[in-house]
Enzyme design. Structure first.
Site, short mmCIF file in Angstrom:
data_model
loop_
_atom_site.label_atom_id
_atom_site.label_comp_id
_atom_site.label_asym_id
_atom_site.label_seq_id
_atom_site.Cartn_x
_atom_site.Cartn_y
_atom_site.Cartn_z
N ALA A 10 2.53 2.95 -2.51
CA ALA A 10 2.64 4.55 -2.71
C ALA A 10 2.29 4.80 -4.16
CB ALA A 10 4.11 4.70 -2.70
N MET A 11 1.37 5.48 -4.24
CA MET A 11 0.57 5.84 -5.62
C MET A 11 0.59 7.27 -6.10
SD MET A 11 -2.53 3.32 -5.55
CE MET A 11 -2.82 3.56 -7.16
N SER A 12 1.38 7.46 -7.02
CA SER A 12 1.73 8.75 -7.52
C SER A 12 0.95 9.16 -8.61
CB SER A 12 3.11 8.78 -8.28
OG SER A 12 2.95 8.00 -9.58
N GLY A 13 -0.12 8.72 -9.04
CA GLY A 13 -1.06 8.88 -9.98
C GLY A 13 -0.53 8.54 -11.57
N GLY A 14 0.76 7.93 -11.41
CA GLY A 14 1.25 7.65 -12.61
C GLY A 14 1.08 5.97 -13.02
N SER A 17 3.03 3.14 -10.55
CA SER A 17 2.57 2.77 -9.29
C SER A 17 1.03 2.12 -9.37
CB SER A 17 2.47 3.65 -8.35
OG SER A 17 2.17 4.80 -8.95
N CYS A 101 15.40 11.99 -1.57
CA CYS A 101 13.87 11.74 -1.58
C CYS A 101 13.74 10.38 -1.24
CB CYS A 101 13.34 12.43 -2.78
SG CYS A 101 11.63 12.06 -2.53
N GLY A 126 6.10 1.67 -7.15
CA GLY A 126 6.23 1.10 -8.75
C GLY A 126 7.56 1.37 -9.24
N CYS A 222 12.96 15.92 -8.44
CA CYS A 222 11.96 14.86 -7.75
C CYS A 222 10.92 15.87 -6.96
CB CYS A 222 12.80 14.00 -6.71
SG CYS A 222 11.75 13.05 -5.52
N1 LIG Z 1 3.19 11.81 -5.04
C1 LIG Z 1 3.68 10.49 -4.92
N2 LIG Z 1 2.86 9.88 -3.74
C2 LIG Z 1 2.73 8.50 -3.70
N3 LIG Z 1 3.85 7.80 -4.13
C3 LIG Z 1 4.63 8.39 -4.99
C4 LIG Z 1 4.63 9.57 -5.43
N4 LIG Z 1 5.62 9.89 -6.28
C5 LIG Z 1 6.35 8.55 -6.46
N5 LIG Z 1 5.77 7.82 -5.88
C6 LIG Z 1 6.24 6.34 -5.61
O1 LIG Z 1 7.75 6.25 -6.25
C7 LIG Z 1 7.75 5.55 -7.28
C8 LIG Z 1 8.67 5.93 -8.11
O2 LIG Z 1 8.56 7.15 -8.50
P1 LIG Z 1 9.11 8.07 -9.72
O3 LIG Z 1 8.38 9.32 -10.06
O4 LIG Z 1 10.50 7.93 -9.56
O5 LIG Z 1 8.77 6.82 -10.97
P2 LIG Z 1 7.78 6.79 -12.15
O6 LIG Z 1 8.09 5.80 -13.05
O7 LIG Z 1 7.32 7.89 -12.87
O8 LIG Z 1 6.48 6.16 -11.31
P3 LIG Z 1 4.87 6.37 -11.61
O9 LIG Z 1 4.44 5.84 -12.94
O10 LIG Z 1 4.20 5.33 -10.57
O11 LIG Z 1 4.55 7.76 -11.50
C9 LIG Z 1 6.27 5.54 -7.96
O12 LIG Z 1 6.03 4.31 -8.69
C10 LIG Z 1 5.48 5.69 -6.66
O13 LIG Z 1 5.22 4.15 -6.11
#
Ligand SMILES: Nc1ncnc2c1ncn2[C@@H]1O[C@H](COP(=O)(O)OP(=O)(O)OP(=O)(O)O)[C@@H](O)[C@H]1O
Length: 433
Positions: A10-14, A17, A101, A126, A222
């Site tokens: 699951a990749m958030s672009g952060g 992940s 969520c 992540g 979220c």
């Molecule tokens: N829009 C998204 N699409 C896919 N996966 C997501 C998305 N948002 C969050 N995730 C998954 O949920 C995890 C936890 O998200 P969260 O926003 O709580 O933490 P984060 O520390 O900001 O993570 P990241 O640095 O990867 O954005 C992320 O690492 C990712 O694997």
């Protein structure tokens, strides 16, 4: 050697992940990156951050040379998370959308998509958390270093999988994962389990993921992002979903319900509020014309009265007992010790990263728990989740439904206590001269 196991990340672009996907690739898994879209309106700066995040996730997948997909759970998020949030506010509770969520979207719809639609062996995120399976794999890696294709225990595991805090205790996210199902956890990997955030950032820099490193940590609700919550919840928007898109049809998320701020000490009306939904127990109440700070201690959803106390540590804010709804146990329902004697010692928190408080829990017939804390704590809030820990294991959570008496009500009842009349048969002792 057979085909490498397929993991959907699951990749958030952060940054977290992105590094999770990088680690999976380095460990020899066949990795697919998937971005989820769960909300599709602009934030209060007028920015739709989703598109930018999606592009960032795509760029990382390109750099890692792995396939990339995008899925939309806008409808599911609306129906299962956001509507739930609104209903809880209407009941006077304060919900936790992040926990919901994870339960409904990431570790349900996304999990099913990864396993059933994309045919993966596991999903990964992540999050900073660890499962008991990660421990077994690390042990195997250190002792026999088998290729990932031979990690049979992850995919054919029989024992319940437990959820543990990750190595970086400052970033630990088990609190938010406390409602996820055992089915999903069995097929989930947390590649960052043993890493600290600083180390993760270093890895991202070394891998050249500069575009994700520059981003701020995700904050706010979220998927909805940073908002002024009171304005957002009373914002004029549509409750309807057409296809995957929300339609604009000018009604507010919640109807404002104004009422009075009432002093808990003498019943005086201190001022007016715009609506009790967004007022949370323990928060400072902004009361027009009052120079001193007042704090919310209770709400009456029938009259709209919000009760306030004059100091932040007023005894009306402290309680040491609560009841949950049917408790969700992550690994074993209920833990054998609790099943045996219906009571168990463990630790409690209801706010992410608040210090853990020792507690005794009692199991009720309907699966709910009474939780007695070792000391009264401030602003226990209905609707929030009571999350339990034993050592570094997160056992699960239950929604706070009912609270025990406050220190203040106990003091009051002691003040009004009328001692029983002296026993006439026995002579009253003479005071010592
Ligand atoms: N829009 C998204 N699409 C896919 N996966 C997501 C998305 N948002 C969050 N995730 C998954 O949920 C995890 C936890 O998200 P969260 O926003 O709580 O933490 P984060 O520390 O900001 O993570 P990241 O640095 O990867 O954005 C992320 O690492 C990712 O694997």
């Amino acid at each position: 050697m057979g085909l490498a196991r397929h993991v959907v990340c699951a990749m958030s672009g952060g940054v977290d992940s992105s590094v999770a996907a990088l680690l999976l690739k380095r460990r020899g898994y066949s990795v697919t990156g998937v971005f989820m879209k769960n909300w599709d309106s602009l934030d209060e700066r007028g920015v739709c951050s989703t598109e930018k995040d999606c592009e960032d996730a795509y760029r990382v997948c390109q750099a890692l040379d792995i396939p990339f997909h995008q899925v939309s759970y806008v409808k599911e998020y609306w129906n299962e998370v956001f509507s739930n949030l609104l209903r809880e506010y209407e009941k006077g509770r304060t919900p936790n959308p992040d926990i919901l969520c994870n339960k409904h979207i990431k570790f349900n719809h996304f999990h099913k998509y990864a396993i059933h639609t994309l045919g993966a062996d596991a999903m990964a995120t992540g999050h900073y958390a660890r499962t008991s399976q990660e421990d077994e794999e690390v042990f195997q890696q250190q002792h026999t270093a088998p290729p990932p294709t031979l990690f049979r225990n992850r995919f054919e595991v029989r024992n319940p999988v437990r959820l543990h805090k990750g190595a970086d205790l400052l970033k630990d996210q088990t609190f938010f994962l406390s409602q996820i199902s055992q089915d999903a956890l069995r097929q989930t990997m947390f590649p960052l389990a043993g890493l600290t955030k600083d180390f993760v950032k270093k890895m991202a820099a070394e891998a050249g993921f500069h575009h994700v490193l520059k981003k701020k940590e995700s904050m706010g609700i979220c998927f909805i992002g940073e908002r002024h919550f009171e304005e957002f919840i009373l914002e004029v928007r549509s409750p309807f979903v057409e296809g995957d898109n929300l339609t604009d049809c000018f009604i507010s998320y919640l109807e404002p319900k104004p009422g009075n701020f009432v002093s808990i000490e003498d019943g005086t009306v201190m001022g007016k509020h715009k609506g009790w939904f967004t007022l949370t127990l323990g928060q400072r109440a902004r009361i027009g014309g009052q120079r001193d700070a007042w704090f919310v201690v209770d709400k009456d959803v029938t009259t709209g009265d919000v009760f306030v106390a004059p100091t932040t540590n007023h005894p009306a804010l402290f309680r040491d007992m609560l009841r949950t709804d049917r408790f969700h146990w992550v690994a074993i329902d209920p833990p054998p010790e609790l099943a045996r004697v219906h009571m168990m010692e463990c630790h409690f928190r209801f706010i992410h990263q608040m210090p853990l408080v020792p507690c005794t829990v009692t199991l009720n017939m309907d699966g709910s728990l009474w939780i007695c804390l070792s000391k009264p704590i401030r602003a226990l809030t209905p609707g929030q989740f009571a999350v339990l820990y034993k050592g570094d294991e997160c056992l699960g959570s239950g929604k706070i439904m009912q609270l025990g008496p406050t220190e203040y009500t106990l003091q009051k009842s002691r003040e009004n206590f009328v001692p029983a009349a002296p026993n006439k048969e026995r002579p009253t002792p003479e005071p010592a001269s």
